[in-house]
Design a protein around this motif. Structure first.
Motif, short mmCIF file in Angstrom:
data_model
loop_
_atom_site.label_atom_id
_atom_site.label_comp_id
_atom_site.label_asym_id
_atom_site.label_seq_id
_atom_site.Cartn_x
_atom_site.Cartn_y
_atom_site.Cartn_z
N UNK B 381 0.84 -1.19 0.00
CA UNK B 381 0.00 0.00 0.00
C UNK B 381 0.87 1.24 0.00
N UNK B 382 2.00 1.15 0.69
CA UNK B 382 2.87 2.33 0.77
C UNK B 382 3.90 2.33 -0.35
N UNK B 383 3.71 1.49 -1.33
CA UNK B 383 4.71 1.35 -2.38
C UNK B 383 4.98 2.66 -3.08
N UNK B 384 3.92 3.49 -3.24
CA UNK B 384 4.09 4.72 -4.02
C UNK B 384 5.19 5.58 -3.42
N UNK B 385 5.38 5.43 -2.10
CA UNK B 385 6.42 6.24 -1.46
C UNK B 385 7.82 5.78 -1.84
N UNK B 386 7.91 4.57 -2.30
CA UNK B 386 9.25 4.09 -2.61
C UNK B 386 9.48 3.94 -4.10
N UNK B 387 8.50 4.38 -4.88
CA UNK B 387 8.65 4.25 -6.33
C UNK B 387 9.89 4.98 -6.83
N UNK B 388 10.11 6.19 -6.27
CA UNK B 388 11.25 6.99 -6.72
C UNK B 388 12.55 6.24 -6.47
N UNK B 389 12.62 5.66 -5.27
CA UNK B 389 13.82 4.91 -4.90
C UNK B 389 14.09 3.81 -5.92
N UNK B 390 13.01 3.07 -6.22
CA UNK B 390 13.16 1.98 -7.17
C UNK B 390 13.57 2.51 -8.53
N UNK B 391 12.91 3.60 -8.94
CA UNK B 391 13.19 4.18 -10.25
C UNK B 391 14.65 4.57 -10.38
N UNK B 392 15.17 5.28 -9.40
CA UNK B 392 16.56 5.74 -9.47
C UNK B 392 17.52 4.56 -9.46
N UNK B 393 17.24 3.62 -8.59
CA UNK B 393 18.12 2.46 -8.52
C UNK B 393 18.17 1.74 -9.86
N UNK B 394 16.99 1.57 -10.45
CA UNK B 394 16.96 0.84 -11.72
C UNK B 394 17.68 1.63 -12.81
N UNK B 395 17.46 2.97 -12.77
CA UNK B 395 18.07 3.80 -13.80
C UNK B 395 19.59 3.76 -13.70
N UNK B 396 20.11 3.61 -12.45
CA UNK B 396 21.56 3.55 -12.31
C UNK B 396 22.08 2.14 -12.47
N UNK B 397 21.22 1.21 -12.88
CA UNK B 397 21.72 -0.09 -13.27
C UNK B 397 21.48 -1.22 -12.30
N UNK B 398 20.62 -1.01 -11.30
CA UNK B 398 20.35 -2.13 -10.39
C UNK B 398 19.52 -3.18 -11.12
N UNK B 399 19.85 -4.43 -10.90
CA UNK B 399 19.06 -5.47 -11.54
C UNK B 399 17.83 -5.75 -10.66
N UNK B 400 16.84 -6.36 -11.26
CA UNK B 400 15.64 -6.67 -10.50
C UNK B 400 15.97 -7.59 -9.34
N UNK B 401 16.90 -8.50 -9.62
CA UNK B 401 17.28 -9.46 -8.59
C UNK B 401 17.79 -8.76 -7.34
#
Lengths: 109, 864
Positions: B381-401
């Protein structure tokens, strides 16, 4: 630089690369070797030997053009380098010099 | 181009081969394949596979780990910092998760300890796998009963005649409240009468004395370490000392055994020799093949199959009784399994304590699941608060794993913190829990326990973290960073489903608690057919066949102030005691071997119990030859099919008896059982306890009077008394425990569920603050907003109730079948539970929504 000695099989592969000159790639080397030596050789042995020769900078390689056979994969051609030639020469002269020391032995058939 | 090389081998090659070599190697292999394919396609395939395998060489395969790995420690520290910051920023959801998980884990741990203890029961004997208990199927023609006892001669006969048997033990008892004395010291203790093989077979280790010679001398007694401490103050050098049993026979101590461990279902403090006891005069029935007074244990030799052995002994009793008795079929069951699988119905194994073990294991799993669901719901439910974190991490090359790993780490970390709290909770609650369960459980942190807990943390962390991890790591970085709030329909659907699951479990638990509670209450209030209030039972210590003695004693008892009436009885109506068969009446089916319960009484016992007579009269001193008369209960009369019972004569063990009365059926066993046929006969020789009707409020005076009575008539015996209603309660110990425990766990389950609901409601309200502000400005009333905000979640609870009710109906009616006398499942039980769940959920949600509805819209709208 690591030990630049040549193993027996490596020497054969290197000789073949030199002999085929500019037309030496995996399958060609395999077929010619099998023909000369007269027994089955596995392709992976040749792959490994080529990799080792390359790290010892006895050979250098380049990719050929795209073909329709080989599943669309390019051939990798190997050419002997000056160091490689020198190593072969050294091996060859070593062998001949020792060979010439052999007294004339007769095995008396 | 000709045929392709085999796909499987090719993709395998592509997987393991170093990428920089793949082009060349795959090319060469394919070329060779093509050449060979022209000659023989079949061989080419084989050859290709072989070549791929040969390529598996260290020089050519890639490393399992990336060549330039991200420093795992740095990454771990980074994840840890992010997690801690995240906990700090969202304190409320952190605590909701922590409280839920720690209470959930604590109850799971408690249940684990209990279940583990139950499963370990009786398993400590070194020869556990070869020790069996002998039971007997008894075909009564009206149904198959399974008897737990057998003839005293069984042990010896089996050992002598069956080569498969290594040891066979006959045990009499338990005998509670036996007085052992030395000099002035009197100690009440409980013991067994055991045969020679008993200590050889079971692992009750002897501290003093050896297995082979403890029974070498006549009148030997073996006592436990604790009993020795109790009597002599020491357990050293007590061998050879003497003890008097019941102030009568003298025994010499020939051995001391370690106190029976708490995981033994047999608890006893002393033992005397069966061979000696049973061969004394007047105890012929102990060895007779016609009676079944002894418990028999058998230890088979290595490699003997018990199934084969059971076939072999099935007609053992028949042969012994020269074909006279056909209906007793002895068989062996594993001794340690019998503790959990002790119930037999109509000759078939039908559960036992294992049902409670299963029940509580399921409850434990459910509670942990509920706590996990809280975590899942709140995190997603609180995922929206961490979307940015996920977005930046992925953009800088973090894998889904690596993201999945991060979130799983987060859930495991919180579970680990919760476990520490849970262990603390278990620590403080364990004494209380032990009282409720009647066990001696310890939380000793040994390697097994620590491993179990580590496994618990990992599994719980994984379960609760799996869905959020997959969900959060699945965001599309481009969309998230552009500011699009992705909210797939599936996600809210899953969250709703999980809430429904939580409340379904909770409602089922509430209904079960109510049903158990009502049934227990029913057993307390149901009229049993006799009055159990203000009735005292006092141990008489010695049998006494002398009627004049008895009369004198009874007069003395009646003279104690506060005593209304007194007599003596052989049956306290709190469970079956003595089954007899061998009645003969007109029109009896010769195969009918139904056991009648036998109640030995003296005069006025029926009056003290306030039983109702349907016909005839009770025993009275005004008549003579009362010992040749019989009184039956209605069930017995119905079983025999007698029309006018009073005055009819029946035969019992060869003697004629005239029926003088019929009593209304009363419950002399727990309500699990139907009322069985019963014979009440005047046999003072078989009576065992004084039964005393006491004036309400005078109990203390009566006990004081009884002390004097005991001092005078039974010097050296401590007074042992109990009240009949207490004895009656003891029949429902298991149900009482289940009732108390399920109440606690159900409360816990609903609390944790509500905690999660509270978290969700808080979040929903927060998300919709602006919406509420706008609605209010446009003229919406507080009530309308309240309804709007509460509707979503309460609707879910409603669905849960609808799902839960049929399930709980099925479960509770199933449970009630184990009682012959059970409550009706009334509709209001279910409606009430549903209403309670609904109400609790509504209150939880409205705690948040009322605040939001009442807020000033200016506050929410002034910014942005």
């Amino acid at each position: 630089m690591k030990s630049n000695s040549l193993g027996e099989f490596e020497e054969l592969v290197l000789l073949m690369v030199a002999a085929l000159h500019d037309e030496a790639y995996g399958v060609a080397i395999l077929q010619n070797l099998e023909e000369k030596v007269g027994k089955k050789v596995n392709i992976s042995a040749i792959h490994v030997a080529l990799k080792r020769l390359e790290t010892k900078s006895f050979v250098k390689s380049r990719y050929g053009g795209i073909t329709t056979s080989r599943g669309g994969r390019r051939k990798k051609f190997y050419v002997i380098t000056a160091t490689g030639k020198a190593a072969l020469d050294a091996q060859y002269s070593l062998r001949t010099s020792i060979y010439q020391q052999i007294p004339n032995i007769s095995f008396g058939r | 181009m000709s045929k392709q090389p085999p796909k499987l081998a090719l993709s395998f090659l592509r997987w393991f081969c170093k990428p920089e070599f793949l082009e060349e190697i795959e090319g060469n292999l394919t070329e060779l394949y093509e050449i060979q394919h022209r000659r023989s396609p079949w061989k080419a395939n084989l050859r290709f596979g072989w070549n791929v395998l040969k390529t598996l060489r260290p020089e050519l395969t890639r490393s399992l780990f990336p060549k330039y790995p991200i420093n795992p420690i740095t990454m771990f520290r980074h994840n840890f910092v992010i997690t801690v910051r995240n906990f700090r920023r969202h304190k409320s959801s952190f605590f909701i998760n922590l409280i839920g998980l720690s209470t959930g884990l604590a109850s799971a741990l408690l249940i684990y300890l209990w279940v583990n203890d139950e499963l370990q029961m009786d398993k400590f004997h070194a020869n556990d796998s070869r020790i069996y208990r002998l039971l007997e199927h008894v075909d009564e023609a009206t149904g198959m009963k399974t008897g737990t006892h057998s003839s005293g001669s069984m042990a010896q006969a089996l050992e002598e005649e069956m080569p498969e048997v290594e040891f066979a033990a006959a045990v009499l008892g338990p005998y509670d409240g036996i007085t052992l004395s030395t000099g002035e010291k009197n100690v009440k203790s409980n013991g067994r009468i055991v045969n020679n093989d008993f200590f050889k077979m079971f692992s009750y280790s002897l501290i003093e004395g050896t297995v082979d010679n403890i029974w070498a001398e006549k009148n030997s007694i073996v006592i436990s370490e604790a009993l020795a401490q109790n009597i002599f103050g020491t357990s050293i050098d007590v061998l050879g000392r003497t003890l008097k049993l019941q102030h009568n026979e003298e025994y010499t101590i020939s051995g001391i055994f370690e106190n029976t461990p708490s995981n033994s279902s047999e608890q006893f403090s002393f033992a005397i020799a069966f061979e000696e006891f049973a061969t004394q005069e007047g105890r012929e029935h102990l060895l007779s093949w016609g009676s079944t007074p002894a418990t028999i244990y058998v230890m088979l030799r290595d490699g003997v199959k018990v199934e084969d052995f059971n076939v072999k002994i099935s007609d053992f009793v028949q042969i012994k009784r020269e074909k006279e008795v056909r209906f007793r079929t002895p068989f062996l069951v594993s001794y340690s399994d019998y503790y959990l699988f002790g119930n037999y119905e109509n000759g078939k194994q039908a559960g036992g304590r294992i049902e409670y073990v299963r029940l509580f294991s399921i409850i434990a799993i459910f509670i942990v699941i509920i706590a996990c669901i809280n975590f899942m719901n709140i995190s997603t439910a609180k995922a929206s608060r961490r979307q940015k974190e996920v977005g930046i991490k992925k953009a800088t090359g973090a894998s889904r794993f690596s993201l999945v790993f991060q979130y799983l780490g987060e859930s495991t970390l919180i579970t680990a913190i919760a476990l520490v709290i849970a262990v603390g909770l278990v620590w403080t609650l364990l004494p209380q829990f032990n009282i409720i369960t009647g066990k001696e459980l310890n939380l000793n942190l040994q390697s097994v326990e620590i491993l179990t807990m580590a496994a618990l943390v990992l599994v719980t962390g994984f379960v609760s973290g799996s869905y959020p991890a997959l969900y959060l790591s699945g965001f599309k970085p481009a969309a998230v960073l552009k500011g699009k709030v992705s909210s797939a329909g599936g996600e809210t659907w899953i969250r709703k489903g999980l809430v429904i699951l939580q409340f379904t479990i909770s409602v089922v638990l509430i209904v079960s608690v109510l049903v158990v509670y009502k049934q227990i209450e029913y057993t307390q209030t149901k009229s049993l057919g006799f009055n159990r209030e203000h009735v005292m039972l006092v141990e008489r210590e010695r049998p006494d066949n002398d009627m004049e003695h008895l009369d004198a004693y009874i007069e003395e008892l009646k003279a104690i102030p506060g005593v209304i009436n007194a007599s003596t009885t052989g049956h306290n109506l709190s469970g079956g005691v003595w089954g007899v068969y061998g009645f003969e009446w007109e029109g009896k089916d010769p195969n009918d071997n139904t056991h009648f319960e036998h109640m030995a009484v003296y005069y006025e016992v029926l009056e003290i119990f306030e039983m109702d007579l349907v016909a005839g009269r009770t025993y009275s001193q005004e008549f003579s030859n009362e010992q040749d008369k019989a009184i039956f209960n209605e069930a017995a009369i119905a079983h025999m099919g007698l029309e006018n019972p009073v005055g009819t004569t029946i035969k019992f063990w060869g003697r004629e008896k005239e029926i003088i009365g019929v009593v209304k059926d009363f419950h002399f066993e727990s309500l699990h059982n139907e009322v069985r046929p019963m014979l009440i006969s005047l046999r003072p020789g078989n009576t065992e306890q004084w039964i005393i009707k006491v004036k309400p409020g005078m109990e203390r005076d009566v006990i004081a009077g009884l002390e004097d009575f005991q001092q005078k008539n039974n010097p050296g015996f401590a007074l042992v008394y109990s009240f009949l209603d207490e004895e009656y309660q003891k029949q429902y110990v298991a149900e009482q425990r289940v009732s108390v425990l399920s109440r606690y766990f159900a409360t816990l389950a609903i609390l944790i569920s509500c905690l999660g609901l509270f978290g969700l409601a808080a979040f929903n309200v927060e998300l919709r603050t602006k919406e509420v502000g706008i609605r209010k400005i446009l003229g919406s009333s507080n009530m309308a907003i309240l309804r709007l905000l509460s509707a979503d979640l309460t609707k879910l609870v409603l669905v849960a109730i609808i799902i839960a009710l049929p399930i709980s109906y099925y479960l509770s009616s199933n449970w009630l079948t184990r009682f012959a006398f059970a409550i009706e499942l009334e509709w209001w039980l279910f409606a009430g539970s549903g209403l309670v769940a609904m109400l609790i959920a509504f209150i939880t949600v409205s705690m948040q929504t009322i605040k939001a509805a009442g807020a000033n819209p200016v506050e929410s709208l002034k910014e942005e």
